[in-house]
Design a protein around this motif. Structure first.
Motif, PDB file in Angstrom:
ATOM      1  N   ILE A  38       1.026  -1.198  -0.114  1.00 50.15           N
ATOM      2  CA  ILE A  38       0.014   0.031   0.207  1.00 50.15           C
ATOM      3  C   ILE A  38       1.042   1.228  -0.050  1.00 50.15           C
ATOM      4  CG2 ILE A  38      -1.754   1.295   1.312  1.00 50.15           C
ATOM      5  CD1 ILE A  38      -2.484  -1.327   2.614  1.00 50.15           C
ATOM      6  N   ASN A  39       0.872   2.087  -0.971  1.00 53.24           N
ATOM      7  CA  ASN A  39       1.565   3.231  -1.136  1.00 53.24           C
ATOM      8  C   ASN A  39       0.706   4.358  -1.630  1.00 53.24           C
ATOM      9  OD1 ASN A  39       3.910   4.908  -1.361  1.00 53.24           O
ATOM     10  ND2 ASN A  39       4.251   4.229  -3.548  1.00 53.24           N
ATOM     11  N   GLY A  40       0.827   5.311  -1.150  1.00 52.39           N
ATOM     12  CA  GLY A  40       0.121   6.591  -1.283  1.00 52.39           C
ATOM     13  C   GLY A  40       0.598   8.111  -0.776  1.00 52.39           C
ATOM     14  N   GLY A  41      -0.130   9.145  -1.163  1.00 49.72           N
ATOM     15  CA  GLY A  41       0.120  10.154  -0.328  1.00 49.72           C
ATOM     16  C   GLY A  41      -0.723  10.465   0.832  1.00 49.72           C
ATOM     17  N   ASN A  42      -1.512  11.157   0.779  1.00 51.43           N
ATOM     18  CA  ASN A  42      -2.412  11.356   1.803  1.00 51.43           C
ATOM     19  C   ASN A  42      -3.318   9.996   2.435  1.00 51.43           C
ATOM     20  OD1 ASN A  42      -4.653  12.306   3.369  1.00 51.43           O
ATOM     21  ND2 ASN A  42      -4.937  14.487   2.260  1.00 51.43           N
ATOM     22  N   SER A  43      -2.887   9.809   3.652  1.00 54.37           N
ATOM     23  CA  SER A  43      -3.613   8.459   4.152  1.00 54.37           C
ATOM     24  C   SER A  43      -5.068   8.651   4.395  1.00 54.37           C
ATOM     25  CB  SER A  43      -3.042   8.539   5.615  1.00 54.37           C
ATOM     26  OG  SER A  43      -1.617   8.241   5.485  1.00 54.37           O
ATOM     27  N   PHE A  44      -5.520   9.661   4.457  1.00 51.14           N
ATOM     28  CA  PHE A  44      -6.852   9.930   4.535  1.00 51.14           C
ATOM     29  C   PHE A  44      -7.807   9.964   3.429  1.00 51.14           C
ATOM     30  CE2 PHE A  44      -5.481  12.387   8.260  1.00 51.14           C
ATOM     31  CZ  PHE A  44      -5.927  11.522   9.353  1.00 51.14           C
ATOM     32  N   THR A  45      -7.047  10.240   2.326  1.00 52.61           N
ATOM     33  CA  THR A  45      -7.588  10.266   0.870  1.00 52.61           C
ATOM     34  C   THR A  45      -7.738   8.685   0.406  1.00 52.61           C
ATOM     35  OG1 THR A  45      -6.983  12.457   0.194  1.00 52.61           O
ATOM     36  CG2 THR A  45      -7.383  10.809  -1.634  1.00 52.61           C
ATOM     37  N   LEU A  46      -6.676   8.063   0.923  1.00 50.58           N
ATOM     38  CA  LEU A  46      -6.541   6.451   0.668  1.00 50.58           C
ATOM     39  C   LEU A  46      -7.406   5.808   1.274  1.00 50.58           C
ATOM     40  CD1 LEU A  46      -4.844   4.237  -0.561  1.00 50.58           C
ATOM     41  CD2 LEU A  46      -3.387   4.214   1.256  1.00 50.58           C
ATOM     42  N   LEU A  47      -7.822   6.147   2.565  1.00 47.66           N
ATOM     43  CA  LEU A  47      -8.830   5.344   3.317  1.00 47.66           C
ATOM     44  C   LEU A  47     -10.057   5.789   2.864  1.00 47.66           C
ATOM     45  CD1 LEU A  47      -9.452   3.457   5.855  1.00 47.66           C
ATOM     46  CD2 LEU A  47      -9.558   6.050   7.296  1.00 47.66           C
ATOM     47  N   TYR A  48     -10.399   6.891   2.377  1.00 45.78           N
ATOM     48  CA  TYR A  48     -11.686   7.025   1.778  1.00 45.78           C
ATOM     49  C   TYR A  48     -11.933   6.370   0.472  1.00 45.78           C
ATOM     50  CZ  TYR A  48     -15.206   9.867  -0.619  1.00 45.78           C
ATOM     51  OH  TYR A  48     -16.242  10.171  -1.287  1.00 45.78           O
ATOM     52  N   TYR A  49     -11.113   6.268  -0.319  1.00 49.17           N
ATOM     53  CA  TYR A  49     -11.409   5.581  -1.525  1.00 49.17           C
ATOM     54  C   TYR A  49     -11.315   4.149  -1.300  1.00 49.17           C
ATOM     55  CZ  TYR A  49     -11.305   9.658  -4.173  1.00 49.17           C
ATOM     56  OH  TYR A  49     -11.743  10.831  -4.820  1.00 49.17           O
ATOM     57  N   ALA A  50     -10.542   3.580  -0.181  1.00 52.75           N
ATOM     58  CA  ALA A  50     -10.441   2.176   0.126  1.00 52.75           C
ATOM     59  C   ALA A  50     -11.929   1.703   0.694  1.00 52.75           C
ATOM     60  CB  ALA A  50      -9.553   1.824   1.069  1.00 52.75           C
ATOM     61  N   LYS A  51     -12.729   2.594   1.492  1.00 50.33           N
ATOM     62  CA  LYS A  51     -13.773   2.356   2.189  1.00 50.33           C
ATOM     63  C   LYS A  51     -15.004   2.565   0.878  1.00 50.33           C
ATOM     64  CE  LYS A  51     -13.074   3.414   6.591  1.00 50.33           C
ATOM     65  NZ  LYS A  51     -13.403   4.258   7.959  1.00 50.33           N
ATOM     66  N   LYS A  52     -14.831   3.601   0.064  1.00 46.97           N
ATOM     67  CA  LYS A  52     -15.791   3.692  -0.909  1.00 46.97           C
ATOM     68  C   LYS A  52     -15.864   2.586  -1.969  1.00 46.97           C
ATOM     69  CE  LYS A  52     -17.297   7.058  -4.369  1.00 46.97           C
ATOM     70  NZ  LYS A  52     -16.627   8.353  -5.055  1.00 46.97           N
ATOM     71  N   SER A  53     -14.605   2.194  -2.314  1.00 48.47           N
ATOM     72  CA  SER A  53     -14.608   0.993  -3.345  1.00 48.47           C
ATOM     73  C   SER A  53     -14.773  -0.331  -2.757  1.00 48.47           C
ATOM     74  CB  SER A  53     -13.119   0.920  -3.957  1.00 48.47           C
ATOM     75  OG  SER A  53     -12.095   0.657  -2.986  1.00 48.47           O
ATOM     76  N   GLY A  54     -14.760  -0.513  -1.403  1.00 46.77           N
ATOM     77  CA  GLY A  54     -14.768  -1.849  -0.610  1.00 46.77           C
ATOM     78  C   GLY A  54     -13.389  -2.459  -0.689  1.00 46.77           C
TER      79      GLY A  54
END
Length: 60
Positions: free
Chosen positions: A27-43
């Motif tokens: 798991i690699n990304g910039g903003n942790s909150f954005t990554l968490l948002y899309y992780a939850k949104k996509s399932g």
């Protein structure tokens, strides 16, 4: 390290079902909150939880 196949997945746009048949997830990304948002949104969050329970290697 001997990896034969590397697949890049953007959980904002790609189907998170791609993660199911992987042995290692990095798991690699910039903003942790954005990554968490899309992780939850996509399932993807639930898929990653299931894979962690099956002892798939997950790195951050």
């Amino acid at each position: 390290m001997g990896f034969q196949h590397i697949k890049f997945v953007d959980i904002e746009f790609d189907d998170p079902q791609i993660l199911i048949h992987r042995d290692v997830i990095y798991i690699n990304g910039g903003n942790s909150f954005t990554l968490l948002y899309y992780a939850k949104k996509s399932g993807a969050d639930e898929i990653i939880k299931t894979l962690a329970a099956q002892n798939v290697i997950i790195l951050e």
